[in-house]
Design an enzyme around this catalytic site. Structure first.
Site, short mmCIF file in Angstrom:
data_model
loop_
_atom_site.label_atom_id
_atom_site.label_comp_id
_atom_site.label_asym_id
_atom_site.label_seq_id
_atom_site.Cartn_x
_atom_site.Cartn_y
_atom_site.Cartn_z
N ASP A 110 -5.92 19.73 -32.95
CA ASP A 110 -6.60 20.48 -34.02
C ASP A 110 -8.11 20.38 -33.91
O ASP A 110 -8.65 19.45 -33.32
CB ASP A 110 -6.20 19.92 -35.39
CG ASP A 110 -4.78 20.25 -35.78
OD1 ASP A 110 -4.00 20.69 -34.92
OD2 ASP A 110 -4.45 20.06 -36.96
N HIS A 144 -6.48 15.40 -32.25
CA HIS A 144 -7.68 16.24 -32.42
C HIS A 144 -8.48 16.22 -31.12
O HIS A 144 -8.87 15.13 -30.67
CB HIS A 144 -8.52 15.70 -33.59
CG HIS A 144 -7.80 15.78 -34.91
ND1 HIS A 144 -6.89 14.82 -35.29
CD2 HIS A 144 -7.85 16.69 -35.90
CE1 HIS A 144 -6.40 15.16 -36.48
NE2 HIS A 144 -6.96 16.28 -36.87
NI NI Z 1 -8.05 20.00 -38.98
#
Ligand code: NI
Length: 254
Positions: free
Chosen positions: A70, A212
């Site tokens: 992400d 991430h």
């Molecule tokens: Ni996010």
């Protein structure tokens, strides 16, 4: 005279009683309708997958897992992750931000060309539940437009920032909302060993792993997670392939 006054009084009393009766009856009706509207699932477009397979599906679960990244693309860390995934022939899913995709178009193109899935994470990471319908629609449409312009394909999945959604959000979003089932909190620990140890310990077939692609520690952790899970017999697939393989498609309401 007296009689007509009596009738008028009686009429007024009946009207009053009627009005009271109507208001007593109508108030719960009105509030029921409101409640019904809030809880209604009839007009909900999106369904939510929290990454927790129902027990019925766990019986013959294939040994597949989905890596998801992400908040990118990041000009350096996303490129390093893409290099590594290519080398290992691993497919992943990137939930990208429109604002970052716009300035890292070659990375979005690489993701698509190299067989990864690209999902919508909104334009600039605002929580969907705090946005008006108009702003939320703009965030989704703008990000979709950027991805489609670069890759020729619209994202088929959305991940709400912070995993936050509501029935209202589900009404506005037109794709499945994808959450996760393994979260090593890589953005907080920033420690590759802790991140990889957590994932390797927790993961089971059908899981969606949340990472991430905006930190060096995550790049390093991915290089530990992939060989360890391969050694345990897992295959890495995109979220779309995972849902298709396990649940028979994206539109399956669990
Ligand atoms: Ni996010």
């Amino acid at each position: 005279m007296q009689m007509s006054r009596y009738i008028r009084c009686l009429f007024a009393a009946l009207c009053l009683a009627g009005a009271v009766a109507i208001s007593v009856v109508s108030s719960p009706l009105v509030s029921d309708m409101d409640a019904c509207h809030d809880d209604s699932t009839e007009s909900v477009n999106a369904w939510v997958w929290d990454g927790m397979p129902p027990p019925a599906y766990a019986v013959n679960m294939p040994q597949i897992v989905a890596l998801t990244f992400d908040d990118g693309p990041h000009w350096l860390y996303t490129a390093q992750i893409l290099d590594y995934l290519k080398q290992e022939n691993v497919k992943a899913t990137f939930f990208v931000l429109g604002a970052k995709a716009k300035y890292n178009q070659s990375l979005i193109r690489r993701m698509s060309d190299e067989g990864h899935q690209i999902g919508n994470h909104g334009y600039n990471h605002r929580s969907f539940i705090r946005l008006s319908n108009k702003s939320l629609k703009w965030q989704l449409a703008k990000t979709e437009e950027i991805i489609e312009t670069i890759t020729g394909k619209s994202p088929t999945m959305t991940r709400p920032p912070y995993g936050e959604y509501s029935n209202r959000v589900k009404d506005v979003v037109t794709t499945p909302l994808i959450l996760w089932s393994v979260d090593p909190r890589d953005w907080a620990t920033r420690n590759a060993e802790k991140i990889s140890a957590y994932v390797i310990k927790k993961v089971k077939a059908g899981d969606i792993i949340l990472l991430h692609d905006i930190r060096w520690s995550t790049v390093k952790a991915v290089k530990e997670i992939v060989p360890a899970l391969k050694a345990k017999g897992y295959t890495f697939v995109t979220v779309e392939d995972l849902l298709t393989s396990v649940y028979g498609g994206l539109n399956q309401q669990l």
